[in-house]
Write an enzyme that holds these catalytic residues in place. Structure first.
Site, mmCIF file in Angstrom:
data_model
loop_
_atom_site.group_PDB
_atom_site.id
_atom_site.type_symbol
_atom_site.label_atom_id
_atom_site.label_comp_id
_atom_site.label_asym_id
_atom_site.label_seq_id
_atom_site.Cartn_x
_atom_site.Cartn_y
_atom_site.Cartn_z
ATOM 1 N N ALA A 32 0.858 -1.202 0.000
ATOM 2 C CA ALA A 32 0.000 0.000 0.000
ATOM 3 C C ALA A 32 0.888 1.245 0.000
ATOM 4 O O ALA A 32 0.759 2.135 0.853
ATOM 5 C CB ALA A 32 -0.963 -0.004 1.186
ATOM 6 N N GLY A 36 5.825 8.006 1.778
ATOM 7 C CA GLY A 36 6.721 7.602 2.859
ATOM 8 C C GLY A 36 7.540 6.383 2.447
ATOM 9 O O GLY A 36 8.768 6.358 2.592
ATOM 10 N N HIS A 37 6.850 5.376 1.897
ATOM 11 C CA HIS A 37 7.575 4.177 1.429
ATOM 12 C C HIS A 37 8.556 4.554 0.306
ATOM 13 O O HIS A 37 9.680 4.053 0.265
ATOM 14 C CB HIS A 37 6.598 3.140 0.853
ATOM 15 C CG HIS A 37 5.635 2.590 1.850
ATOM 16 N ND1 HIS A 37 4.300 2.890 1.837
ATOM 17 C CD2 HIS A 37 5.818 1.740 2.893
ATOM 18 C CE1 HIS A 37 3.693 2.244 2.823
ATOM 19 N NE2 HIS A 37 4.586 1.545 3.477
ATOM 20 N N GLN A 61 1.675 -9.607 13.361
ATOM 21 C CA GLN A 61 1.732 -8.337 14.085
ATOM 22 C C GLN A 61 0.362 -7.674 14.216
ATOM 23 O O GLN A 61 0.257 -6.572 14.739
ATOM 24 C CB GLN A 61 2.762 -7.391 13.458
ATOM 25 C CG GLN A 61 2.400 -6.851 12.082
ATOM 26 C CD GLN A 61 3.573 -6.105 11.457
ATOM 27 O OE1 GLN A 61 4.534 -6.716 10.998
ATOM 28 N NE2 GLN A 61 3.511 -4.793 11.435
ATOM 29 N N GLY A 148 10.883 3.977 8.546
ATOM 30 C CA GLY A 148 10.378 5.342 8.683
ATOM 31 C C GLY A 148 10.239 5.737 10.154
ATOM 32 O O GLY A 148 9.807 4.933 10.990
ATOM 33 N N GLN A 149 10.580 6.982 10.445
ATOM 34 C CA GLN A 149 10.478 7.509 11.816
ATOM 35 C C GLN A 149 9.025 7.568 12.295
ATOM 36 O O GLN A 149 8.761 7.667 13.483
ATOM 37 C CB GLN A 149 11.150 8.903 11.875
ATOM 38 C CG GLN A 149 10.992 9.673 13.168
ATOM 39 C CD GLN A 149 11.653 8.987 14.363
ATOM 40 O OE1 GLN A 149 12.483 8.077 14.206
ATOM 41 N NE2 GLN A 149 11.278 9.394 15.564
ATOM 42 N N ASP A 151 7.006 5.224 12.539
ATOM 43 C CA ASP A 151 6.886 4.091 13.462
ATOM 44 C C ASP A 151 8.096 4.120 14.401
ATOM 45 O O ASP A 151 8.936 3.213 14.392
ATOM 46 C CB ASP A 151 6.817 2.782 12.675
ATOM 47 C CG ASP A 151 5.554 2.715 11.840
ATOM 48 O OD1 ASP A 151 4.464 2.771 12.409
ATOM 49 O OD2 ASP A 151 5.659 2.641 10.597
ATOM 50 N N GLN A 154 8.804 1.166 16.623
ATOM 51 C CA GLN A 154 9.254 0.031 15.810
ATOM 52 C C GLN A 154 10.760 0.149 15.513
ATOM 53 O O GLN A 154 11.503 -0.840 15.583
ATOM 54 C CB GLN A 154 8.454 -0.007 14.510
ATOM 55 C CG GLN A 154 8.993 -0.949 13.450
ATOM 56 C CD GLN A 154 8.023 -1.116 12.296
ATOM 57 O OE1 GLN A 154 7.073 -1.859 12.419
ATOM 58 N NE2 GLN A 154 8.258 -0.456 11.182
HETATM 59 O O1 PAF Z 1 6.378 -0.965 9.125
HETATM 60 C C1 PAF Z 1 5.891 -1.946 8.512
HETATM 61 O O2 PAF Z 1 5.364 -1.823 7.413
HETATM 62 C C2 PAF Z 1 5.957 -3.327 9.154
HETATM 63 O O3 PAF Z 1 5.802 -3.241 10.536
HETATM 64 C C3 PAF Z 1 7.246 -4.088 8.787
HETATM 65 C C4 PAF Z 1 8.492 -3.388 9.315
HETATM 66 C C5 PAF Z 1 7.348 -4.242 7.288
HETATM 67 C C6 PAF Z 1 7.201 -5.496 9.409
HETATM 68 O O4 PAF Z 1 6.114 -6.217 8.952
#
Ligand code: PAF
Length: 293
Positions: A32, A36-37, A61, A148-149, A151, A154
């Site tokens: 998606a 950002g990606h 997750q 990305g910051q 998250d 994470q």
């Molecule tokens: O940030 C995300 O999209 C997910 O948490 C990741 C790092 C791809 C792990 O499934």
């Protein structure tokens, strides 16, 4: 760009690159794609010879009541966007490739995952992230991986896994990418109807308001958070959490005397959104020996 679906195919493709002394950059994603990606892919492209993007909606997750089934999926669109960014390999495995029958390992990072999203979403969330990211590192064996910051928690969790398990990968954190009105880009923004989309802009406004108070020299965390809470109240948003925590350890702080993460999560319309700002401790005031401002 090649689309690979099995672990042996990915290993073979990356092995060839390594034999040719090429560096490998990995961007782990759940698809998606938004700007950002794409910013992560551009950072990886600028610094690596071979850019690998993983596209895997990781079921472990997501909690039982979360949006795994509804999570936006459009592999053809994502593949076209990745190809346009010069990505070399898109890894798009089936869940059974990542979690074959009998899969029994779980990576749990204690402490860091007990708070913020770990507390709200449950321990499974960061266990799922840590486990799948470690698995992706094992499959791709990248020199660097890009996150990305947005998250922020994470990133701290992944950095801790890398440090604790001595994984040979450099973690690169890229800045939050925002819409023109400040809303942090997220794959979940597609859940917002026009009213909720307008309401959601209050999250960044709230963080900005708190940042402005801290920049004026305020160190008291309650007063800094009040400024953010007022913006959320005005927009009719009740946050799931709004907290200021140590930027590295995520321990609670009562005074802003070190770098801190100001983090918010809230349900807005049909979406659960998160956002954050990093706040720096105000410079010491030479006329105020106690450091009060
Ligand atoms: O940030 C995300 O999209 C997910 O948490 C990741 C790092 C791809 C792990 O499934």
């Amino acid at each position: 760009m090649r689309i690979l679906r099995t672990i042996p195919e990915v290993r073979a493709a990356v092995r060839d690159a390594r034999l040719a002394n090429r560096t490998v950059g990995l961007v782990p994603t759940m698809g998606a794609f938004h700007e950002g990606h794409l910013s992560l892919m551009r950072a990886a492209r600028a610094a690596s010879d071979l850019v690998v993007v993983s596209l895997f909606v990781n079921p472990t997750q997501f909690g039982a009541n979360e949006d795994l089934g509804a999570y936006p999926r459009d592999e053809a669109r994502d593949a076209a966007l990745a190809e346009a960014e010069g990505v070399d390999i898109l890894v798009a495995p089936a869940a059974s490739e990542i979690y074959p029958e009998g899969f029994a390992t779980n990576i749990h990072v204690a402490g860091l995952t007990d708070v913020l999203d770990g507390a709200s979403r449950g321990a499974h969330h960061f266990d799922g992230v840590a486990t799948v990211v470690t698995k992706l590192f094992g499959i791709v064996r990248p020199d660097a991986a890009y996150f990305g910051q947005k998250d922020a928690q994470q990133v701290l969790v992944v950095r801790r896994v890398v440090r604790d398990l001595d994984l040979d990968v450099r973690i690169v954190t890229c800045p939050i990418v925002r819409e023109a009105d400040g809303l942090a880009m997220s794959s979940r923004n597609v859940y917002l109807d026009p009213d909720a989309r307008a309401q959601a802009t209050a999250l960044n406004r709230a963080l900005d308001a708190a940042a402005a108070v801290s920049e004026s020299g305020e160190r008291d965390v309650d007063r800094i958070l009040s400024a953010a809470r007022r913006e959320l109240d005005d927009a009719g948003i009740t946050p799931e959490y709004l907290e200021l925590r140590d930027a590295e350890t995520l321990q609670t702080v009562t005074r802003l005397d070190r770098d801190a993460l100001l983090a918010v999560a809230a349900h807005v319309g049909a979406a659960r959104l998160i956002d954050n700002h990093l706040l720096s401790a105000p410079a010491a005031n030479p006329t105020d020996p106690k450091g009060d401002a």
